[in-house]
Design a protein around this motif. Structure first.
Motif, mmCIF file in Angstrom:
data_model
loop_
_atom_site.group_PDB
_atom_site.id
_atom_site.type_symbol
_atom_site.label_atom_id
_atom_site.label_comp_id
_atom_site.label_asym_id
_atom_site.label_seq_id
_atom_site.Cartn_x
_atom_site.Cartn_y
_atom_site.Cartn_z
ATOM 1 N N PHE A 32 0.831 -1.207 0.000
ATOM 2 C CA PHE A 32 0.000 0.000 0.000
ATOM 3 C C PHE A 32 0.865 1.256 0.000
ATOM 4 O O PHE A 32 0.595 2.221 -0.731
ATOM 5 C CB PHE A 32 -0.932 -0.002 1.216
ATOM 6 N N ILE A 33 1.916 1.237 0.804
ATOM 7 C CA ILE A 33 2.776 2.416 0.920
ATOM 8 C C ILE A 33 3.625 2.623 -0.333
ATOM 9 O O ILE A 33 3.804 3.753 -0.802
ATOM 10 C CB ILE A 33 3.685 2.289 2.164
ATOM 11 N N ASN A 34 4.134 1.535 -0.892
ATOM 12 C CA ASN A 34 5.135 1.651 -1.956
ATOM 13 C C ASN A 34 4.578 1.592 -3.375
ATOM 14 O O ASN A 34 5.239 2.037 -4.313
ATOM 15 C CB ASN A 34 6.190 0.554 -1.787
ATOM 16 N N GLU A 35 3.388 1.029 -3.548
ATOM 17 C CA GLU A 35 2.821 0.917 -4.883
ATOM 18 C C GLU A 35 1.735 1.967 -5.095
ATOM 19 O O GLU A 35 1.160 2.484 -4.151
ATOM 20 C CB GLU A 35 2.243 -0.492 -5.096
ATOM 21 N N ASP A 36 1.472 2.261 -6.367
ATOM 22 C CA ASP A 36 0.429 3.229 -6.699
ATOM 23 C C ASP A 36 -0.908 2.519 -6.877
ATOM 24 O O ASP A 36 -0.976 1.382 -7.343
ATOM 25 C CB ASP A 36 0.781 3.966 -7.999
ATOM 26 N N GLY A 37 -1.982 3.217 -6.518
ATOM 27 C CA GLY A 37 -3.321 2.749 -6.855
ATOM 28 C C GLY A 37 -3.850 1.576 -6.060
ATOM 29 O O GLY A 37 -4.816 0.933 -6.470
ATOM 30 N N ILE A 38 -3.258 1.281 -4.894
ATOM 31 C CA ILE A 38 -3.742 0.181 -4.054
ATOM 32 C C ILE A 38 -4.818 0.703 -3.098
ATOM 33 O O ILE A 38 -4.657 1.752 -2.477
ATOM 34 C CB ILE A 38 -2.608 -0.450 -3.232
ATOM 35 N N VAL A 39 -5.914 -0.061 -2.984
ATOM 36 C CA VAL A 39 -6.957 0.257 -2.008
ATOM 37 C C VAL A 39 -6.798 -0.702 -0.831
ATOM 38 O O VAL A 39 -6.819 -1.915 -1.010
ATOM 39 C CB VAL A 39 -8.359 0.119 -2.625
ATOM 40 N N MET A 40 -6.635 -0.163 0.366
ATOM 41 C CA MET A 40 -6.540 -0.985 1.569
ATOM 42 C C MET A 40 -7.900 -1.040 2.243
ATOM 43 O O MET A 40 -8.472 0.003 2.593
ATOM 44 C CB MET A 40 -5.500 -0.409 2.539
ATOM 45 N N VAL A 41 -8.433 -2.237 2.395
ATOM 46 C CA VAL A 41 -9.703 -2.437 3.101
ATOM 47 C C VAL A 41 -9.353 -2.946 4.496
ATOM 48 O O VAL A 41 -8.694 -3.980 4.633
ATOM 49 C CB VAL A 41 -10.604 -3.452 2.375
ATOM 50 N N ALA A 42 -9.760 -2.223 5.520
ATOM 51 C CA ALA A 42 -9.196 -2.492 6.840
ATOM 52 C C ALA A 42 -10.177 -2.212 7.963
ATOM 53 O O ALA A 42 -11.169 -1.500 7.794
ATOM 54 C CB ALA A 42 -7.945 -1.629 7.028
#
Length: 607
Positions: A278-288
């Protein structure tokens, strides 16, 4: 200009590459560098870190930063190291040998800033170590964790009162992004800051658009929101349960939206891998679950979405504040329904807290429900909670300002609904009450003979969605409440008597038939267009270079250079070190480390 302030400005520019202070930063830095204690309330992205980092560099000794957030420690130390500051951590991620090396550096005076977890700091070994070192100041970050009334109470923070007792002559600065008056007072009391000044910055985040929609099919609504408004963007989606986290992440992936789950039930290594992606890649959605996000410094989170109601306005503000740290347009979106209120009230009622704690918790929940149901400007309502008044009557950057809901006299509607709940015995939930009101002859209605009641079919003028909205608002206003002894049942409160007798005026908001999926802020679009930030080819080269440097150094890309700095380079197109040095975010160390490469990228063939 006084010499200390002149030196502070010089360090601000040479180390952090910033030309000037923002807001109250200058006054705070001068106060703490002079040995004063204080409480700082400043929104996420407002520059809290500089308020203790700079005084630590101005004073003799090492600044001790108390933080519960390992991810934040790691990223801040990496960022400080990139800027040429001697920074280190003492937490559970270090081996015994690594921790011993840090301790030796501290005693030798070879560390400018040391980040320590609260439970580590309070050990006899660590307190003895600090007693032998030269300490510049103590910074207690996430200070709201000390308050039992706060949204993220952590028992280990209670012991931090020992700092004032053992180091009375070392300045203390407590910092948080959100705290109501009750929480502020407990911070002051527990950390020995009774006579210290409070620096309270504006809580307004003008780049965030606030939007709250009636929950129908939450996953479908979420997928539409992301696809239409934030395709390809990084975002965080909050859910209350682990199962819902897993289910929502899977649904997003099936829809072609790259999503990762994060909750305490996952293997620790898997959680870490997901967080790093999530921190290092672009365009990731974290569901948490709400366990995720504190200490995440990622500046380009473009949206935060809630599929479940948070516990309080403080929690909502803290969680939504993780969007748009870079100041660019971002969204805080929430799908909310009656079941959310019922669930949160049940959790409070069934908790093991004292009656006083439950009363405060219910009050905080009611304030959040009021924000969700208001027909007024949401930003104005949000700021009022923190004791701040919006300068304009309407912000122009929330759903209620951009598509104002209609408000109608709701006395008759409320009387019909309350009468229905009363005549059916106050033993049924929302769906059954609506069935009776609209005259829907279900098996359950026939089973209990409710088709023979005077209230059967008296509400055909409204459809199911409209009755749901009215019912939700009456619960929010306190005329109906859930009955914990009869699961899902709604019963009248004492205040409902005045409504039924016609003595109480009721106004109900009407949801517009269709909200526009895309709206522009009247407060100014802060996004950088290609023409404003430079051509896309140069931006692409700069970002590719940044990603490679970040990979080699093992740090997130934004630790190398923030997006705003990349945009500045692409816009100004510096050809000399002097021109590059003038761009915010380029300090002496970064100029030395990266100047040649950056100028070469600007001068590359094709420009």
């Amino acid at each position: 200009m006084p010499a200390p302030l002149s030196h502070a400005l010089s360090l601000l520019n040479s180390v952090f590459g910033l030309p000037a202070f923002r807001g109250a930063q200058e006054e705070i830095v001068e106060h703490v560098a002079g040995g004063g204690n204080c409480l700082v309330l400043m929104p996420t992205g407002g520059g809290k870190s500089l308020c203790y980092q700079l005084p630590s560099l101005l004073r003799e000794g090492c600044g001790i930063v108390v933080s519960p957030l390992i991810a934040l420690m790691r990223d801040q130390v990496a960022g400080l190291t990139e800027a040429g500051v001697k920074a280190a951590v003492l937490n559970s991620t270090l081996s015994w040998e690594e921790a011993a090396a840090v301790e030796q550096r501290l005693i030798a005076g070879d560390i400018d800033l040391l980040y320590v977890a609260p439970e580590r700091l309070l050990t006899p070994r660590c307190l003895a170590l600090l007693g032998r070192a030269r300490i510049a100041l103590f910074a207690i970050d996430e200070a709201h964790c000390v308050s039992q009334w706060g949204h993220d109470f952590r028992p280990e923070y209670i012991g931090l009162s020992a700092i004032a007792e053992r180091f009375p002559n070392v300045p203390r600065i407590a910092l948080t992004a959100t705290a109501d008056e009750l929480t502020r007072q407990e911070i002051v009391d527990r950390l020995g800051l009774a006579h210290a000044p409070r620096f309270v910055a504006s809580f307004d985040r003008p780049n965030i658009k606030y939007e709250i929609v009636a929950k129908q099919n939450a996953q479908t609504q979420l997928k539409a929101f992301i696809s239409e408004r934030h395709a390809g963007d990084a975002g965080i989606v909050y859910c209350l349960s682990r199962a819902k986290v897993e289910d929502t992440a899977a649904a997003l992936n099936r829809a072609g939206i790259p999503a990762l789950p994060y909750h305490a039930g996952l293997d620790a290594n898997l959680r870490t891998r997901h967080q790093d992606r999530f921190i290092n890649e672009d365009g990731i959605v974290m569901v948490a679950t709400v366990a995720f996000g504190m200490g995440i410094d990622k500046p380009d989170v473009r949206f935060v979405a809630h599929l479940d109601l948070p516990k309080s306005i403080e929690a909502y503000y803290q969680e939504t504040g993780r969007a748009g740290r870079d100041g660019k347009p971002s969204s805080a979106w929430m799908a909310y329904g009656l079941s959310d209120i019922v669930q949160q009230r049940r959790m409070i009622d069934e908790s093991e807290g004292t009656e006083a704690f439950k009363r405060v918790s219910i009050g905080k929940l009611d304030a959040l429900v009021g924000l969700a149901e208001t027909a007024e400007c949401r930003r104005s309502r949000l700021l009022q909670y923190f004791g701040e008044t919006l300068k304009a009557a309407r912000c122009g950057n929330c759903d209620n300002c951009q598509s104002p809901p209609q408000v109608r006299d709701g006395k008759v509607i409320a009387q019909k609904l309350l009468s229905c709940a009363y005549r059916t015995g106050q033993r049924f939930g929302a769906m059954h009450l609506i069935d009776v009101l609209v005259g829907r002859l279900t098996e359950r209605v026939k089973q209990f003979g409710h088709d023979g009641l005077s209230v059967f079919g008296i509400g055909r003028e409204l459809n199911e969605r409209q009755w749901r909205s009215a019912l939700r608002q009456l619960v929010a206003m306190g005329y109906l409440q859930s009955d914990n002894e009869a699961f899902g049942a709604l019963k009248l409160t004492e205040t409902a008597r005045g409504v039924l007798k016609g003595e109480t005026e009721i106004s109900l908001r009407e949801e517009p038939a269709q909200r526009p999926s895309r709206t522009r802020s009247r407060r100014g679009d802060l996004a950088s267009s290609p023409s404003a930030a430079g051509d896309t080819a140069l931006l692409g080269r700069l970002r590719a270079w940044r990603s490679e440097v970040a990979r080699r150094h093992g740090v997130p890309a934004y630790v190398v250079l923030h997006d705003a700095t990349i945009d500045g380079i692409a816009s100004i197109r510096p050809r000399t070190p002097e021109q590059l040095r003038s761009i915010p975010g380029i300090g002496d160390k970064k100029l030395e480390s990266y100047g040649h490469d950056l100028i070469a990228l600007v001068n590359a063939e094709g420009n």
